[in-house]
Design a protein around this motif. Structure first.
Motif, PDB file in Angstrom:
ATOM      1  N   SER A  56      -5.252  -5.425   0.284  1.00  0.00           N
ATOM      2  CA  SER A  56      -4.663  -6.086  -0.882  1.00  0.00           C
ATOM      3  C   SER A  56      -3.588  -5.232  -1.540  1.00  0.00           C
ATOM      4  O   SER A  56      -3.784  -4.030  -1.759  1.00  0.00           O
ATOM      5  CB  SER A  56      -5.744  -6.398  -1.924  1.00  0.00           C
ATOM      6  N   HIS A  57      -2.480  -5.871  -1.883  1.00  0.00           N
ATOM      7  CA  HIS A  57      -1.423  -5.195  -2.645  1.00  0.00           C
ATOM      8  C   HIS A  57      -1.796  -5.134  -4.126  1.00  0.00           C
ATOM      9  O   HIS A  57      -2.851  -5.613  -4.536  1.00  0.00           O
ATOM     10  CB  HIS A  57      -0.077  -5.883  -2.430  1.00  0.00           C
ATOM     11  N   GLY A  58      -0.917  -4.565  -4.930  1.00  0.00           N
ATOM     12  CA  GLY A  58      -1.208  -4.341  -6.333  1.00  0.00           C
ATOM     13  C   GLY A  58      -0.539  -5.302  -7.288  1.00  0.00           C
ATOM     14  O   GLY A  58       0.134  -6.257  -6.882  1.00  0.00           O
ATOM     15  N   PHE A  59      -0.710  -5.024  -8.566  1.00  0.00           N
ATOM     16  CA  PHE A  59      -0.217  -5.863  -9.664  1.00  0.00           C
ATOM     17  C   PHE A  59       1.309  -5.857  -9.714  1.00  0.00           C
ATOM     18  O   PHE A  59       1.931  -4.787  -9.753  1.00  0.00           O
ATOM     19  CB  PHE A  59      -0.803  -5.337 -10.978  1.00  0.00           C
ATOM     20  N   VAL A 109      -6.475  14.029  -1.601  1.00  0.00           N
ATOM     21  CA  VAL A 109      -5.408  14.155  -2.593  1.00  0.00           C
ATOM     22  C   VAL A 109      -4.078  14.229  -1.858  1.00  0.00           C
ATOM     23  O   VAL A 109      -3.892  15.082  -0.972  1.00  0.00           O
ATOM     24  CB  VAL A 109      -5.609  15.395  -3.478  1.00  0.00           C
ATOM     25  N   LEU A 110      -3.162  13.347  -2.227  1.00  0.00           N
ATOM     26  CA  LEU A 110      -1.854  13.251  -1.571  1.00  0.00           C
ATOM     27  C   LEU A 110      -0.834  14.053  -2.364  1.00  0.00           C
ATOM     28  O   LEU A 110      -0.533  13.739  -3.512  1.00  0.00           O
ATOM     29  CB  LEU A 110      -1.423  11.789  -1.479  1.00  0.00           C
ATOM     30  N   ALA A 111      -0.267  15.070  -1.735  1.00  0.00           N
ATOM     31  CA  ALA A 111       0.617  15.994  -2.444  1.00  0.00           C
ATOM     32  C   ALA A 111       2.071  15.536  -2.491  1.00  0.00           C
ATOM     33  O   ALA A 111       2.830  15.974  -3.364  1.00  0.00           O
ATOM     34  CB  ALA A 111       0.537  17.376  -1.793  1.00  0.00           C
ATOM     35  N   GLU A 112       2.466  14.643  -1.583  1.00  0.00           N
ATOM     36  CA  GLU A 112       3.884  14.298  -1.465  1.00  0.00           C
ATOM     37  C   GLU A 112       4.182  12.831  -1.745  1.00  0.00           C
ATOM     38  O   GLU A 112       5.181  12.303  -1.255  1.00  0.00           O
ATOM     39  CB  GLU A 112       4.374  14.670  -0.060  1.00  0.00           C
ATOM     40  N   SER A 113       3.320  12.183  -2.502  1.00  0.00           N
ATOM     41  CA  SER A 113       3.525  10.764  -2.812  1.00  0.00           C
ATOM     42  C   SER A 113       3.241  10.495  -4.274  1.00  0.00           C
ATOM     43  O   SER A 113       2.405  11.169  -4.895  1.00  0.00           O
ATOM     44  CB  SER A 113       2.603   9.889  -1.953  1.00  0.00           C
ATOM     45  N   TYR A 114       3.920   9.456  -4.800  1.00  0.00           N
ATOM     46  CA  TYR A 114       3.613   8.970  -6.138  1.00  0.00           C
ATOM     47  C   TYR A 114       2.672   7.770  -6.003  1.00  0.00           C
ATOM     48  O   TYR A 114       1.851   7.736  -5.102  1.00  0.00           O
ATOM     49  CB  TYR A 114       4.893   8.617  -6.890  1.00  0.00           C
ATOM     50  N   HIS A 115       2.775   6.777  -6.865  1.00  0.00           N
ATOM     51  CA  HIS A 115       1.780   5.709  -6.916  1.00  0.00           C
ATOM     52  C   HIS A 115       1.732   4.850  -5.644  1.00  0.00           C
ATOM     53  O   HIS A 115       0.663   4.611  -5.090  1.00  0.00           O
ATOM     54  CB  HIS A 115       2.032   4.809  -8.132  1.00  0.00           C
ATOM     55  N   VAL A 116       2.883   4.384  -5.196  1.00  0.00           N
ATOM     56  CA  VAL A 116       2.914   3.479  -4.042  1.00  0.00           C
ATOM     57  C   VAL A 116       2.870   4.319  -2.763  1.00  0.00           C
ATOM     58  O   VAL A 116       3.826   4.353  -1.974  1.00  0.00           O
ATOM     59  CB  VAL A 116       4.143   2.551  -4.078  1.00  0.00           C
ATOM     60  N   ALA A 117       1.758   5.000  -2.564  1.00  0.00           N
ATOM     61  CA  ALA A 117       1.643   5.971  -1.474  1.00  0.00           C
ATOM     62  C   ALA A 117       1.708   5.337  -0.099  1.00  0.00           C
ATOM     63  O   ALA A 117       2.037   6.015   0.886  1.00  0.00           O
ATOM     64  CB  ALA A 117       0.351   6.759  -1.634  1.00  0.00           C
ATOM     65  N   THR A 118       1.424   4.050   0.004  1.00  0.00           N
ATOM     66  CA  THR A 118       1.474   3.357   1.293  1.00  0.00           C
ATOM     67  C   THR A 118       2.902   3.204   1.823  1.00  0.00           C
ATOM     68  O   THR A 118       3.094   2.861   2.994  1.00  0.00           O
ATOM     69  CB  THR A 118       0.837   1.969   1.180  1.00  0.00           C
ATOM     70  N   SER A 123       4.308  -3.878   0.233  1.00  0.00           N
ATOM     71  CA  SER A 123       3.803  -2.517   0.018  1.00  0.00           C
ATOM     72  C   SER A 123       2.635  -2.182   0.938  1.00  0.00           C
ATOM     73  O   SER A 123       2.244  -1.015   1.055  1.00  0.00           O
ATOM     74  CB  SER A 123       3.375  -2.335  -1.436  1.00  0.00           C
ATOM     75  N   ILE A 124       2.083  -3.198   1.599  1.00  0.00           N
ATOM     76  CA  ILE A 124       0.879  -3.031   2.401  1.00  0.00           C
ATOM     77  C   ILE A 124       1.094  -3.354   3.879  1.00  0.00           C
ATOM     78  O   ILE A 124       0.411  -2.822   4.756  1.00  0.00           O
ATOM     79  CB  ILE A 124      -0.249  -3.943   1.841  1.00  0.00           C
ATOM     80  N   VAL A 125       2.042  -4.208   4.178  1.00  0.00           N
ATOM     81  CA  VAL A 125       2.232  -4.674   5.561  1.00  0.00           C
ATOM     82  C   VAL A 125       2.437  -3.533   6.571  1.00  0.00           C
ATOM     83  O   VAL A 125       1.875  -3.589   7.673  1.00  0.00           O
ATOM     84  CB  VAL A 125       3.377  -5.707   5.637  1.00  0.00           C
ATOM     85  N   GLY A 180      -5.128  -3.749  -6.189  1.00  0.00           N
ATOM     86  CA  GLY A 180      -5.767  -4.164  -4.948  1.00  0.00           C
ATOM     87  C   GLY A 180      -7.039  -3.387  -4.695  1.00  0.00           C
ATOM     88  O   GLY A 180      -8.023  -3.922  -4.173  1.00  0.00           O
ATOM     89  N   GLY A 181      -7.041  -2.104  -5.083  1.00  0.00           N
ATOM     90  CA  GLY A 181      -8.247  -1.304  -4.973  1.00  0.00           C
ATOM     91  C   GLY A 181      -9.345  -1.807  -5.877  1.00  0.00           C
ATOM     92  O   GLY A 181     -10.526  -1.838  -5.502  1.00  0.00           O
ATOM     93  N   CYS A 182      -8.973  -2.223  -7.070  1.00  0.00           N
ATOM     94  CA  CYS A 182      -9.937  -2.795  -8.012  1.00  0.00           C
ATOM     95  C   CYS A 182     -10.528  -4.085  -7.447  1.00  0.00           C
ATOM     96  O   CYS A 182     -11.748  -4.310  -7.507  1.00  0.00           O
ATOM     97  CB  CYS A 182      -9.246  -3.061  -9.344  1.00  0.00           C
ATOM     98  N   LEU A 183      -9.690  -4.915  -6.859  1.00  0.00           N
ATOM     99  CA  LEU A 183     -10.149  -6.192  -6.308  1.00  0.00           C
ATOM    100  C   LEU A 183     -11.144  -5.991  -5.175  1.00  0.00           C
ATOM    101  O   LEU A 183     -12.181  -6.663  -5.125  1.00  0.00           O
ATOM    102  CB  LEU A 183      -8.944  -7.002  -5.813  1.00  0.00           C
ATOM    103  N   VAL A 184     -10.845  -5.058  -4.261  1.00  0.00           N
ATOM    104  CA  VAL A 184     -11.763  -4.872  -3.134  1.00  0.00           C
ATOM    105  C   VAL A 184     -13.027  -4.137  -3.567  1.00  0.00           C
ATOM    106  O   VAL A 184     -14.092  -4.315  -2.953  1.00  0.00           O
ATOM    107  CB  VAL A 184     -11.082  -4.171  -1.939  1.00  0.00           C
ATOM    108  N   LEU A 185     -12.936  -3.313  -4.606  1.00  0.00           N
ATOM    109  CA  LEU A 185     -14.157  -2.712  -5.154  1.00  0.00           C
ATOM    110  C   LEU A 185     -15.079  -3.793  -5.701  1.00  0.00           C
ATOM    111  O   LEU A 185     -16.296  -3.763  -5.472  1.00  0.00           O
ATOM    112  CB  LEU A 185     -13.806  -1.728  -6.272  1.00  0.00           C
TER     113      LEU A 185
END
Length: 259
Positions: free
Chosen positions: A28-31, A224-233, A37-39, A101-106
């Protein structure tokens, strides 16, 4: 309303594994985002032979004005519908999501604990320390939208193709739903793989802490992802997310087969 070209859904049939089982993955993608962002993540998993479903949440991938009539419950209903459709054509399903999307699948893992084989979360949102959100119950009646929150990406030249506005009534419905999702975290028993960006300008660290402290899963991994911001995918650490999530899916679904 016409769907933007970048917002098209993605579905793959997958191929049976060595034991003849078909493994499904729902993402699932986000708000205010879209499947874009997911494909890429979904295509990678499909190349590993998994049956993949990347739906477009109601009100997303068209215009932000179209989103104003939708609510969190609409998004969850779509995720549940896609989950049932994927279960109908596979033997075991893992779910994953970015941000909301993380909230939805949780929430799906809370309500369908006996049907979810594993959960992959990328910068999931279930809480915020932003005090401005406390004003949403009033502001949503006065203002239609705030500036957009999309494309928080470290990698140069990459955009999320999210809305440039954040509709307040849908936002208020999501924030209200967080309380219910947090209250149900103890129902999550499936293995969990959680990716969290060290620097995220959309979701603060409180969400990951609450999730990790609240779930009842015995099998939990945090990266923990060191080289990404929010849309890490879509960011620099996307290859790590893709590869490790594929390994996670293989491992947790083989455990289901063994049991």
């Amino acid at each position: 309303m016409t769907t933007a070209p970048h917002a098209e859904t993605f579905h793959s049939d997958g191929t049976p594994d060595a034991s003849g089982r078909r493994v499904g993955v729902l993402l699932s993608h986000g708000f205010t985002g879209s499947p874009a962002s997911i494909v890429p993540w979904g295509r990678y998993l499909a190349e590993q032979g998994y049956a993949v479903a990347v739906p477009r949440l109601p009100g997303h991938g068209t215009t932000w004005q179209d989103m104003t009539t939708t609510r969190y419950d609409d998004y969850y209903a779509e995720i549940e519908r896609e989950f049932d459709a994927l279960r109908a054509r596979t033997d075991v399903v893992v779910v994953g999501g970015l941000s909301m999307g993380g909230c939805l699948v949780l929430q799906l893992a809370e309500r369908r604990a006996d049907q979810v084989a594993g959960v992959v979360l990328v910068n999931p949102a279930v809480n915020s320390t932003n005090k401005q959100l406390l004003l949403l119950p009033v502001m949503k009646h006065l203002v239609k939208a705030f500036p957009g929150i999309g494309s928080d990406i470290k990698k140069e030249g990459v955009v999320e193709s999210a809305y440039d506005k954040t509709p307040l009534k849908p936002l208020a419905s999501m924030v209200a739903a967080w309380k219910q999702v947090r209250a149900g975290l103890g129902e999550v028993t499936a293995p969990v793989l959680l990716f969290r960006s060290a620097e995220d300008h959309v979701v603060d660290p409180s969400s990951a802490r609450i999730i990790l402290d609240g779930i009842a899963s015995a099998d939990v991994t945090e990266r923990v992802l060191a080289e990404s911001y929010h849309v890490a995918t879509l960011d620099n650490d996307a290859p790590q997310i893709f590869a490790e999530s594929a390994e996670f899916v293989a491992r947790v679904t083989s455990q289901v087969a063994a049991s």
